[in-house]
Design an enzyme around this catalytic site. Structure first.
Site, short mmCIF file in Angstrom:
data_model
loop_
_atom_site.label_atom_id
_atom_site.label_comp_id
_atom_site.label_asym_id
_atom_site.label_seq_id
_atom_site.Cartn_x
_atom_site.Cartn_y
_atom_site.Cartn_z
N GLU A 234 0.78 -1.24 0.00
CA GLU A 234 0.00 0.00 0.00
C GLU A 234 0.82 1.30 0.00
O GLU A 234 0.73 2.11 0.92
CB GLU A 234 -0.97 0.01 1.17
CG GLU A 234 -2.00 -1.10 1.09
CD GLU A 234 -3.08 -1.01 2.15
OE1 GLU A 234 -2.96 -0.18 3.08
OE2 GLU A 234 -4.06 -1.77 2.05
N GLU A 343 -6.07 -7.90 -0.35
CA GLU A 343 -6.79 -7.68 0.90
C GLU A 343 -8.25 -7.40 0.57
O GLU A 343 -8.56 -6.55 -0.28
CB GLU A 343 -6.23 -6.49 1.68
CG GLU A 343 -4.84 -6.68 2.24
CD GLU A 343 -4.36 -5.47 3.05
OE1 GLU A 343 -5.22 -4.65 3.47
OE2 GLU A 343 -3.13 -5.35 3.25
#
Length: 408
Positions: A234, A343
Site C-alpha cells: 500500500e 486484501e
C-alpha cells in the site's frame, strides 16, 4: 460501461440477499448450515441444497436430495467426508449465478510480524509475533492455498546499517521458519514488506537502493517456487509514477537475483485501492510494467465500508463489492494484465456477506483475477471483527462458510 442484462440480474439477486426474509428464502439465499438460525424453506422454484457443513443454499430447480452424506464436525472448520448429491444442475461454486473461473490463489493474510511498527528494535512475543503453524494447518485443511506474510523492513534491515546492509539474522530466521512451514504444506506465501513505501520514517525514493534490497532478499528464496514476491504494501502519499519506477526497479532486482520462476506482485499508490485505481493515476502508468520472465501481476486491495478503509463492519450495500471492482476489472481486461486482490474484508452481517460474495463472483466471472486473500488471520487480533484466526475469530462463524469456503 452499461451493464448487460445478466449483470443487472446478478446484482438484483445479491441485493435481495441482504433483505430480511420472514418465512421463505429467495433463490441463492442461505437456507441451512451449522450456526445458521434463519428460515429453511426456499421460494417456489428453488430447493435447499447442501454446499458445505456450514452453508446450504436455495438453488433453482427441484432437487430431491439436499443433505450431506455424513455428519459435520461440531467445531468450526470440521469437514464432511461425504459428497452431497443433487439431481439439479448448480452453479460452479454454489454462490455465483453464472459461469465462473476457479481462483488460482485463495487464502488469508497472516498478520503479526508487522505488529508494533513504532518499536524498532522490537522484542518477539512482546512487540510482534509470527503466525502460528496451527493456523496454517487449519486453513490448508479447509482448502486454502495462499498466505500473505506481512513484515517490517526496519526489523529485517535495521536502520543502523540501512537497506543495503546485512539482514537481521534473528528476524530473518523467524520469517524463513514460517515460510518453510507454509511452502512445505504445498501452499504459496506472499513475502510482503508492510511499509507503505516508507523506511525509517521517510518515503523510499531511491530506485537503486530499493532494487539492491529486493535483489538481496530474493536471493534467499530463489529456489522456492512457492514464494511470491509482493513488492510493497500500500504505497501512498506519492505520485503513481514514482511508485511505478520503484516497482520496476524491484522487478529488475528480483530477476537479477536468479529468482526466475516466482510470481511478482506490484501495488500502486493510494493504498493500491481497486476502486481508485483509475482516479489515483495508477491506471495511467502501470500498464507499462515489464518483467523479462512475463510473470508479474497487479495487487489491489478493496474494503467495503463507506470510505473503503476497512475500519467499519457496515457495508454500503449488498453489491458494493462488485461495484467497486468494475473499473479495475475493465482496466485489467483492456491491458491484458492479471491481478490479485491481496486484501478484502468486511463485517459478518448479511449485507456484508452478500457484498463479499458479489466481489468474488464478479472476479470469477472474468479471467483476469488470480485470486483473493482475506484480511486477516493472526494470533493477536483478539475481538477484531475481521479476524479469521482459528478457532474463534469473529469472522469464522459467518464469513468463512458463507463468503469464502464456497469459492475454494
Amino acid at each position: 460501461m452499461k451493464s448487460s442484462p445478466s449483470k443487472l440480474t446478478y446484482l438484483a439477486v445479491l441485493s435481495a440477499l441482504s433483505t430480511p426474509v420472514v418465512s421463505q428464502v429467495a433463490v441463492w439465499g442461505q437456507c441451512g448450515g451449522q450456526y445458521y438460525s434463519g428460515p429453511t424453506t426456499c421460494d417456489s422454484g428453488s430447493t435447499c441444497v447442501f454446499s458445505n457443513p456450514y452453508y446450504s443454499q436455495c438453488l433453482p430447480g427441484t432437487a430431491t436430495t439436499s443433505t450431506p452424506t455424513s455428519t459435520p464436525s461440531s467445531a468450526p472448520g470440521g469437514g464432511s467426508t461425504g459428497t452431497p448429491t443433487t439431481t439439479s444442475p448448480s452453479p460452479t461454486n454454489s454462490v455465483c449465478p453464472g459461469g465462473t473461473t476457479k481462483f488460482k490463489f485463495f487464502g488469508v493474510n497472516e498478520s503479526g510480524a508487522e505488529f508494533g511498527n513504532t518499536v524498532i528494535p522490537a522484542k518477539l512475543g512482546k512487540d510482534y509475533t509470527f503466525p502460528s503453524p496451527s493456523s496454517i494447518d487449519y486453513f490448508v485443511g479447509q482448502g486454502f492455498n495462499t498466505f500473505r506474510l506481512p513484515f517490517l523492513m526496519e526489523r529485517l534491515s535495521p536502520p543502523s546499517t540501512g537497506l543495503t546492509g546485512p539482514f537481521n539474522q534473528t528476524y530473518l530466521s523467524g520469517l524463513q521458519t514460517i515460510i518453510s512451514y507454509i511452502t512445505g504444506k504445498g501452499a504459496f506465501v506472499l513475502l510482503d514488506p508492510h511499509n507503505f513505501m516508507s523506511y525509517n520514517g521517510a518515503q523510499i525514493t531511491d530506485t537503486t537502493t530499493f532494487q539492491t534490497w529486493w535483489q538481496n532478499l530474493a536471493t534467499l528464496f530463489k529456489s522456492n517456487d512457492n514464494v511470491i514476491f509482493d513488492i510493497m504494501n500500500e504505497p501512498n502519499g506519492m505520485d503513481a509514477s514514482i511508485v511505478f519506477d520503484l516497482s520496476q526497479a524491484a522487478i529488475n532486482g528480483i530477476r537479477a537475483s536468479g529468482a526466475t520462476s516466482q510470481l511478482i506482485l506490484v501495488e500502486g499508490t493510494s493504498w493500491t485501492g481497486a476502486w481508485t485505481w483509475e482516479s489515483s493515476g495508477n491506471a495511467g502508468v502501470f500498464g507499462a510494467i515489464k518483467d523479462p520472465n512475463n510473470n508479474v501481476a497487479i495487487e489491489m486491495h478493496q474494503y467495503l465500508d463507506s470510505d473503503g478503509s476497512g475500519t467499519s463492519d457496515q457495508c454500503v450495500n449488498a453489491t458494493i463489492g462488485a461495484d467497486r471492482l468494475q473499473v479495475a476489472t475493465q482496466w485489467l481486461q483492456q491491458n491484458g494484465i492479471k491481478a490479485l486482490l491481496g486484501e478484502i474484508g468486511a463485517g459478518s452481517n448479511p449485507t456484508c456477506i452478500s457484498a463479499v460474495q458479489s466481489a468474488l463472483c464478479s472476479m470469477q466471472e472474468t479471467d483476469v483475477w488470480l485470486g483473493a486473500l482475506w484480511w486477516a488471520a493472526g494470533p493477536w487480533w483478539g475481538t477484531y471483527y475481521q479476524s479469521i484466526e482459528p478457532p474463534d475469530g469473529a469472522a469464522i462463524p459467518s464469513i468463512l462458510p458463507q463468503a469464502l469456503v464456497p469459492f475454494l
